[in-house]
Design a protein around this motif. Structure first.
Motif, PDB file in Angstrom:
ATOM      1  N   THR A  39       0.723  -1.033   0.108  1.00 27.25           N
ATOM      2  CA  THR A  39       0.011  -0.190  -0.062  1.00 27.25           C
ATOM      3  C   THR A  39       0.894   1.066  -0.078  1.00 27.25           C
ATOM      4  O   THR A  39       0.560   2.154  -0.660  1.00 27.25           O
ATOM      5  N   ALA A  40       1.809   1.215   0.681  1.00 20.01           N
ATOM      6  CA  ALA A  40       2.769   2.358   0.838  1.00 20.01           C
ATOM      7  C   ALA A  40       3.546   2.664  -0.535  1.00 20.01           C
ATOM      8  O   ALA A  40       3.621   3.748  -1.045  1.00 20.01           O
ATOM      9  N   GLU A  43       0.640   4.226  -3.097  1.00 16.85           N
ATOM     10  CA  GLU A  43       0.275   5.436  -2.591  1.00 16.85           C
ATOM     11  C   GLU A  43       1.406   6.277  -2.552  1.00 16.85           C
ATOM     12  O   GLU A  43       0.732   7.612  -2.427  1.00 16.85           O
ATOM     13  N   ARG A  44       2.501   5.900  -2.340  1.00 23.73           N
ATOM     14  CA  ARG A  44       3.702   6.822  -1.891  1.00 23.73           C
ATOM     15  C   ARG A  44       3.463   7.357  -1.060  1.00 23.73           C
ATOM     16  O   ARG A  44       3.989   8.703  -0.621  1.00 23.73           O
ATOM     17  N   LYS A  45       2.913   6.804   0.388  1.00 23.95           N
ATOM     18  CA  LYS A  45       2.764   7.609   1.410  1.00 23.95           C
ATOM     19  C   LYS A  45       2.397   6.556   2.574  1.00 23.95           C
ATOM     20  O   LYS A  45       2.074   5.409   2.257  1.00 23.95           O
ATOM     21  N   PRO A  47      -0.049   4.972   4.307  1.00 24.87           N
ATOM     22  CA  PRO A  47      -1.532   5.221   3.652  1.00 24.87           C
ATOM     23  C   PRO A  47      -2.816   5.056   4.652  1.00 24.87           C
ATOM     24  O   PRO A  47      -4.065   5.308   4.305  1.00 24.87           O
ATOM     25  N   PHE A  48      -2.484   4.981   6.053  1.00 23.05           N
ATOM     26  CA  PHE A  48      -3.467   4.796   6.931  1.00 23.05           C
ATOM     27  C   PHE A  48      -3.233   5.268   8.359  1.00 23.05           C
ATOM     28  O   PHE A  48      -1.918   5.151   8.648  1.00 23.05           O
ATOM     29  N   GLU A  84     -10.340  -1.259  -3.549  1.00 24.69           N
ATOM     30  CA  GLU A  84     -11.297  -0.326  -2.433  1.00 24.69           C
ATOM     31  C   GLU A  84     -12.578  -0.982  -2.167  1.00 24.69           C
ATOM     32  O   GLU A  84     -12.921  -1.456  -2.976  1.00 24.69           O
TER      33      GLU A  84
END
Length: 89
Positions: A39-40, A43-45, A47-48, A84
């Motif tokens: 996920t990181a 999403e390049r961050k 994420p949660f 999603e």
């Protein structure tokens, strides 16, 4: 897909607590780290929000936890695709 091992160091008590948490939500620590990494990267961050609050959150319902365990097993068995979920629909 080729697999590799990753070794991390953490406080023994933190490891025990994280292992217990992962067990409570129906996944292994390896699965939790893989879900986080995939996920990181996507999403390049980060994420949660990380939370252990369980009060009356419907996320932790028996029905949802069973669905999550089945989804995790399918993803681990097939490599899976992340989708999603529309919780309102």
């Amino acid at each position: 897909m080729a697999q590799t091992s990753v070794s991390i160091r953490m406080d023994a008590d933190l490891k025990r607590q994280f292992d217990e948490f992962c067990s409570e939500i129906g996944m292994t620590m390896t699965t939790a780290f893989c879900v986080f990494a995939k996920t990181a990267v996507r999403e390049r961050k980060i994420p949660f929000e990380i939370s252990a609050e369980r009060s009356s959150d419907p996320f932790y319902s028996a029905e949802n936890m069973a669905l999550l365990r089945a989804s995790i097993a399918q993803m681990e068995a097939t490599g899976g695709t992340i989708h999603e979920v529309d919780v309102d629909g």
